[in-house]
Design a protein around this motif. Structure first.
Motif, mmCIF file in Angstrom:
data_model
loop_
_atom_site.group_PDB
_atom_site.id
_atom_site.type_symbol
_atom_site.label_atom_id
_atom_site.label_comp_id
_atom_site.label_asym_id
_atom_site.label_seq_id
_atom_site.Cartn_x
_atom_site.Cartn_y
_atom_site.Cartn_z
ATOM 1 N N UNK A 88 64.344 -41.511 21.930
ATOM 2 C CA UNK A 88 65.797 -41.323 22.023
ATOM 3 C C UNK A 88 66.566 -42.025 20.909
ATOM 4 N N UNK A 89 66.035 -42.001 19.698
ATOM 5 C CA UNK A 89 66.758 -42.534 18.546
ATOM 6 C C UNK A 89 66.444 -43.955 18.168
ATOM 7 N N UNK A 90 65.703 -44.693 19.000
ATOM 8 C CA UNK A 90 65.311 -46.048 18.615
ATOM 9 C C UNK A 90 64.223 -45.982 17.541
ATOM 10 N N UNK A 91 64.244 -46.957 16.650
ATOM 11 C CA UNK A 91 63.251 -47.020 15.583
ATOM 12 C C UNK A 91 61.884 -47.414 16.150
ATOM 13 N N UNK A 92 60.881 -47.448 15.277
ATOM 14 C CA UNK A 92 59.549 -47.880 15.669
ATOM 15 C C UNK A 92 58.743 -46.750 16.281
ATOM 16 N N UNK A 93 57.665 -47.124 16.938
ATOM 17 C CA UNK A 93 56.743 -46.163 17.530
ATOM 18 C C UNK A 93 56.547 -46.480 19.011
ATOM 19 N N UNK A 94 56.449 -45.421 19.798
ATOM 20 C CA UNK A 94 56.261 -45.608 21.240
ATOM 21 C C UNK A 94 54.808 -45.945 21.529
ATOM 22 N N UNK A 95 54.603 -46.999 22.307
ATOM 23 C CA UNK A 95 53.284 -47.359 22.826
ATOM 24 C C UNK A 95 53.503 -48.168 24.089
ATOM 25 N N UNK A 96 52.478 -48.284 24.906
ATOM 26 C CA UNK A 96 52.644 -48.952 26.191
ATOM 27 C C UNK A 96 52.731 -50.466 26.053
ATOM 28 N N UNK A 97 52.006 -51.050 25.122
ATOM 29 C CA UNK A 97 52.210 -52.473 24.864
ATOM 30 C C UNK A 97 53.516 -52.693 24.116
ATOM 31 N N UNK A 98 53.931 -51.709 23.311
ATOM 32 C CA UNK A 98 55.188 -51.831 22.571
ATOM 33 C C UNK A 98 56.402 -51.875 23.451
ATOM 34 N N UNK A 136 56.220 -50.274 34.792
ATOM 35 C CA UNK A 136 55.074 -50.858 34.085
ATOM 36 C C UNK A 136 55.560 -51.902 33.086
ATOM 37 N N UNK A 137 56.598 -51.562 32.315
ATOM 38 C CA UNK A 137 57.140 -52.509 31.344
ATOM 39 C C UNK A 137 57.754 -53.713 32.047
ATOM 40 N N UNK A 138 58.444 -53.485 33.168
ATOM 41 C CA UNK A 138 59.105 -54.583 33.884
ATOM 42 C C UNK A 138 58.098 -55.575 34.444
ATOM 43 N N UNK A 139 57.005 -55.077 35.037
ATOM 44 C CA UNK A 139 55.969 -55.966 35.573
ATOM 45 C C UNK A 139 55.425 -56.871 34.483
ATOM 46 N N UNK A 140 55.054 -56.273 33.364
ATOM 47 C CA UNK A 140 54.398 -57.050 32.319
ATOM 48 C C UNK A 140 55.372 -57.897 31.508
ATOM 49 N N UNK A 185 52.320 -43.756 16.519
ATOM 50 C CA UNK A 185 51.350 -43.937 15.441
ATOM 51 C C UNK A 185 49.953 -44.182 15.997
ATOM 52 N N UNK A 186 49.785 -43.934 17.298
ATOM 53 C CA UNK A 186 48.500 -44.076 17.962
ATOM 54 C C UNK A 186 48.459 -43.094 19.118
ATOM 55 N N UNK A 187 47.317 -42.463 19.344
ATOM 56 C CA UNK A 187 47.147 -41.604 20.492
ATOM 57 C C UNK A 187 47.432 -42.408 21.760
ATOM 58 N N UNK A 188 48.340 -41.917 22.609
ATOM 59 C CA UNK A 188 48.774 -42.712 23.759
ATOM 60 C C UNK A 188 47.678 -42.879 24.808
ATOM 61 N N UNK A 189 46.795 -41.916 24.920
ATOM 62 C CA UNK A 189 45.668 -42.123 25.829
ATOM 63 C C UNK A 189 44.805 -43.276 25.335
ATOM 64 N N UNK A 190 44.532 -43.316 24.035
ATOM 65 C CA UNK A 190 43.726 -44.401 23.482
ATOM 66 C C UNK A 190 44.450 -45.740 23.603
ATOM 67 N N UNK A 191 45.761 -45.713 23.434
ATOM 68 C CA UNK A 191 46.556 -46.923 23.609
ATOM 69 C C UNK A 191 46.447 -47.432 25.043
ATOM 70 N N UNK A 197 43.279 -52.995 31.051
ATOM 71 C CA UNK A 197 42.743 -54.107 31.845
ATOM 72 C C UNK A 197 43.693 -55.302 31.831
ATOM 73 N N UNK A 198 44.262 -55.604 30.688
ATOM 74 C CA UNK A 198 45.149 -56.764 30.576
ATOM 75 C C UNK A 198 46.542 -56.488 31.123
ATOM 76 N N UNK A 199 46.914 -55.210 31.208
ATOM 77 C CA UNK A 199 48.271 -54.856 31.610
ATOM 78 C C UNK A 199 48.344 -54.241 33.005
ATOM 79 N N UNK A 200 47.256 -54.210 33.736
ATOM 80 C CA UNK A 200 47.279 -53.623 35.073
ATOM 81 C C UNK A 200 48.056 -54.518 36.039
ATOM 82 N N UNK A 201 48.506 -53.944 37.140
ATOM 83 C CA UNK A 201 49.238 -54.717 38.134
ATOM 84 C C UNK A 201 48.345 -55.773 38.782
#
Length: 279
Positions: A88-98, A136-140, A185-191, A197-201
């Motif tokens: 939605x217009x923010x810079x950078x790349x979308x990733x789950x750790x990002x 997911x982002x809020x938990x971590x 900049x990375x396949x999201x499934x691979x991300x 494991x480190x980001x699970x609830x």
């Protein structure tokens, strides 16, 4: 500081001596890129301090919970609604750790003395709210923000749950959706596979066992499995009694709570007011 829990279905008109709230641009430079979004400010009386909430949207493309943000603004919150890096217009790349890194940095931005002065925020009353992937982002993010007052999870996604249960019904959709609507900049499934494991609830549970958590599941949700909450709460309870307010609510609505907007606002605001009153 006051939370106006009565404003769910009606407008909150400006009273004598108040300045009208407004919507304005949010721009924060994070390590994951420049994030933009919007800030909703409540009506303000001289000398008044407000609670604040960082509101994290779900996987981009459909909803950003704007109605809930407006309800929270009417209740007296300063609402920060950032758009995730690469969306939605923010810079950078979308990733789950990002999205987690960006959420942490934006929360710290909100609590900074400069921002608290500008928006009349009481830094002791900053909440984190996440819907779907925003959950997911809020938990971590909460794991890295020991000072937050409480965390609200609405129909939250847990990437780790899918891998732990060999359920790829959601992760396999990431690459195809991402090609259409996100900068990556990375396949999201691979991300997801790399970090799950480190980001699970269940991994987060020990860090959150003494934190105020409101977990809202939606009974008609066809996007997120209903039993995601079970291992999370079981794991937290395994650590023994806590003085924190940990609450699970099941609401009879769909993933985006389309027929329960006012009820969701009431449920969330009442809980945040309850936590605010705790010493």
């Amino acid at each position: 500081m006051k939370i106006y829990t009565e404003f769910y279905e009606s407008d909150r008109r400006v009273r004598p001596g108040e300045t009208m709230g407004k919507a304005e641009l949010l721009e924060v430079t994070t390590s994951r890129g420049r994030v933009q979004g919007f800030i909703l400010t409540p009506n303000h009386a001289e000398g008044e301090l407000h609670p604040a909430v960082l509101m994290l949207h779900g996987f981009p493309g459909i909803a950003n919970n704007h109605e809930l943000g407006q309800s929270l603004r009417k209740a007296g919150f300063v609402v920060f609604n950032p758009f995730a890096p690469g969306a939605w217009g923010s810079d950078g790349f979308y990733s789950f750790d990002g999205i987690v890194d960006a959420a942490v940095e934006i929360a710290e931005f909100i609590r900074s003395p400069e921002v608290c002065r500008q928006y009349h925020i009481d830094p002791e009353y900053v909440y984190v709210l996440g819907h779907s992937m925003g959950g997911f982002a809020a938990v971590n993010a909460t794991r890295r923000l020991p000072w937050t007052r409480g965390t609200i999870l609405i129909a939250p996604c847990d990437i780790g749950w899918y891998f732990e249960h060999d359920d790829m019904s959601f992760p396999v959709r990431f690459p195809e959706i991402a090609e259409r609507i996100l900068k990556t900049n990375e396949n999201l499934y691979e991300n997801a596979r790399r970090i799950h494991k480190d980001y699970s609830y269940t991994a987060a549970a020990e860090d959150l066992k003494d934190r105020n958590i409101l977990f809202i599941r939606c009974a008609q949700d066809v996007e997120i499995p209903m039993d995601i909450a079970t291992p999370f709460f079981s794991r937290m309870e395994s650590f023994g009694p806590s003085c924190a307010v940990r609450r699970l609510i099941i609401m009879d609505t769909d993933h985006a709570y389309n027929d329960s907007k006012n009820l969701m606002a009431k449920t969330v605001t009442d809980w945040m007011a309850e936590i605010a009153d705790m010493q």
